[in-house]
Design a protein around this motif. Structure first.
Motif, PDB file in Angstrom:
ATOM      1  N   CYS A 180      49.435  -2.031 -31.122  1.00  0.00           N
ATOM      2  CA  CYS A 180      49.374  -2.721 -32.428  1.00  0.00           C
ATOM      3  C   CYS A 180      47.954  -2.671 -32.982  1.00  0.00           C
ATOM      4  O   CYS A 180      47.352  -3.719 -33.273  1.00  0.00           O
ATOM      5  N   PRO A 181      47.386  -1.463 -33.135  1.00  0.00           N
ATOM      6  CA  PRO A 181      45.973  -1.374 -33.521  1.00  0.00           C
ATOM      7  C   PRO A 181      45.678  -1.930 -34.908  1.00  0.00           C
ATOM      8  O   PRO A 181      44.528  -2.266 -35.211  1.00  0.00           O
TER       9      PRO A 181
ATOM     10  N   VAL B  68      44.818  -9.904 -34.320  1.00  0.00           N
ATOM     11  CA  VAL B  68      45.141 -10.564 -33.059  1.00  0.00           C
ATOM     12  C   VAL B  68      44.318 -11.836 -32.944  1.00  0.00           C
ATOM     13  O   VAL B  68      43.089 -11.821 -33.094  1.00  0.00           O
ATOM     14  N   ILE B  69      45.003 -12.946 -32.677  1.00  0.00           N
ATOM     15  CA  ILE B  69      44.365 -14.254 -32.559  1.00  0.00           C
ATOM     16  C   ILE B  69      44.683 -14.814 -31.182  1.00  0.00           C
ATOM     17  O   ILE B  69      45.854 -14.918 -30.805  1.00  0.00           O
TER      18      ILE B  69
ATOM     19  N   GLN C 243      34.862 -12.908 -21.653  1.00  0.00           N
ATOM     20  CA  GLN C 243      35.477 -11.600 -21.436  1.00  0.00           C
ATOM     21  C   GLN C 243      36.204 -11.121 -22.681  1.00  0.00           C
ATOM     22  O   GLN C 243      36.122  -9.942 -23.040  1.00  0.00           O
ATOM     23  N   VAL C 244      36.933 -12.027 -23.337  1.00  0.00           N
ATOM     24  CA  VAL C 244      37.644 -11.643 -24.557  1.00  0.00           C
ATOM     25  C   VAL C 244      36.657 -11.166 -25.613  1.00  0.00           C
ATOM     26  O   VAL C 244      36.839 -10.121 -26.250  1.00  0.00           O
ATOM     27  N   SER C 245      35.577 -11.910 -25.812  1.00  0.00           N
ATOM     28  CA  SER C 245      34.593 -11.555 -26.834  1.00  0.00           C
ATOM     29  C   SER C 245      33.926 -10.215 -26.548  1.00  0.00           C
ATOM     30  O   SER C 245      33.654  -9.434 -27.465  1.00  0.00           O
TER      31      SER C 245
ATOM     32  N   SER D 297      37.200  -7.448 -31.727  1.00  0.00           N
ATOM     33  CA  SER D 297      37.924  -7.628 -32.988  1.00  0.00           C
ATOM     34  C   SER D 297      38.905  -8.795 -32.940  1.00  0.00           C
ATOM     35  O   SER D 297      39.447  -9.197 -33.978  1.00  0.00           O
ATOM     36  N   VAL D 298      39.127  -9.343 -31.760  1.00  0.00           N
ATOM     37  CA  VAL D 298      40.063 -10.462 -31.620  1.00  0.00           C
ATOM     38  C   VAL D 298      39.459 -11.731 -32.221  1.00  0.00           C
ATOM     39  O   VAL D 298      38.285 -12.034 -32.002  1.00  0.00           O
ATOM     40  N   LYS D 299      40.263 -12.456 -32.983  1.00  0.00           N
ATOM     41  CA  LYS D 299      39.838 -13.760 -33.494  1.00  0.00           C
ATOM     42  C   LYS D 299      40.105 -14.792 -32.402  1.00  0.00           C
ATOM     43  O   LYS D 299      41.251 -15.024 -32.016  1.00  0.00           O
TER      44      LYS D 299
END
Length: 295
Positions: free
Chosen positions: A30-31, A35-36, A48-50, A55-57
């Motif tokens: 799902c490029p 994504v939140i 890790q997410v950051s 690009s993830v909120k």
């Protein structure tokens, strides 16, 4: 950049490695989606997410948050015209987002698909999966339906507006979907929009989860039931045969996973017994803090 047509909200309560597999699948399949991640685990997870998915909120909560509250926070932070909900132990497949958007473009305000178990090595994982998701076990026919799983569902903005107050109250999907049905919103199930359930459960862990989920669910119903809640306390033992019958019916009707159902039956009966106890306590004395312990 083109504005995303789909936002995907991930409720994060388990952290890694589950969340990593989930975000990898979204990045790959799902490029174009927004994504939140709504997370209340820990700072290490957020870091890790950051770092790995910039690009993830990321919505960070330092206090424990219930799963419906995390979902709602993500929905209200989303910017796309359609908002899909999954959880951190879910892995999406190729074409998942396209199938949801296709249903929305054809006029369905609520769209989703089945759930496949990919943690298949232990009987206790099958028992947990059947308890939670037997109604949405693949294969499901493509077509209009009356319900969809809360962790594989997408809503239009019109549908979100109709359930705004319920989202803010932290209600489970059973309340959300009942409201949408009452208001005439149409649901579409697409077998090609399946997601993979990739979480294993320890025995004591899932017993705890069944208790806290059922107690919190019953506690949410008390305001509407009033004095009738005493009848539900008295009738709670009937949950065990009723839930097992529904689970067996769902699995047998699919024509697959019958051997797994047979092997898992003793554990399913144990889990549903705890389920009945949880509901009885919830109707009798309320949900307490059980909602915050559901993952």
């Amino acid at each position: 950049m083109t504005a995303p047509e789909l936002s995907v909200v991930v409720g994060s309560v388990d952290g890694f490695p589950y969340l990593g597999a989930c975000l990898d699948s979204l990045e790959h399949h799902c490029p174009d989606a927004e994504v939140i991640v709504a997370d209340w685990t820990d700072q290490g997870t957020r870091q890790q997410v950051s770092e790995r998915w910039p690009s993830v909120k990321l919505l960070s909560f330092n206090e424990p948050m219930a799963v419906p509250e995390l979902r709602a926070a993500g929905v209200f932070a989303a910017t796309a015209p359609y908002v899909a909900l999954i959880e951190d132990h879910c892995v999406v497949r190729a074409g998942w987002a396209e199938r949801l958007l296709d249903a929305h473009r054809r006029g369905f305000d609520v769209a989703g698909g089945p759930v496949e178990n990919v943690v298949t090595g232990r009987v206790r994982d099958w028992a947990a999966f059947f308890c939670e998701y037997s109604a949405f076990l693949a294969p499901l026919p493509a077509g209009e339906t009356t319900d969809l799983p809360g962790m594989n569902v997408s809503y239009s903005r019109a549908a979100i507006a109709a359930i705004d107050d319920l989202l803010r109250e932290g209600r489970w999907e059973s309340w959300l979907h009942a409201r949408l049905r009452e208001h005439g919103f149409r649901f579409w199930s697409d077998p090609a929009a399946a997601i993979e359930h990739a979480k294993d459960f320890g025995l004591h862990e899932f017993l705890s989860q069944r208790y806290h989920y059922s107690r919190s669910y019953a506690g949410m119903r008390n305001a509407d039931l009033g004095v009738r809640r005493t009848l539900y306390v008295a009738g709670s033992p009937a949950i065990v045969p009723l839930v097992y019958w529904r689970t067996a019916r769902n699995v047998l009707s699919r024509g697959r996973r019958r051997r797994e159902l047979l092997a898992a039956t003793p554990l399913i009966l144990l889990y549903t017994t705890v389920w009945a106890i949880g509901e009885a306590i919830g109707y009798a004395v309320g949900g307490g803090r059980s909602l915050l312990r559901v993952r």
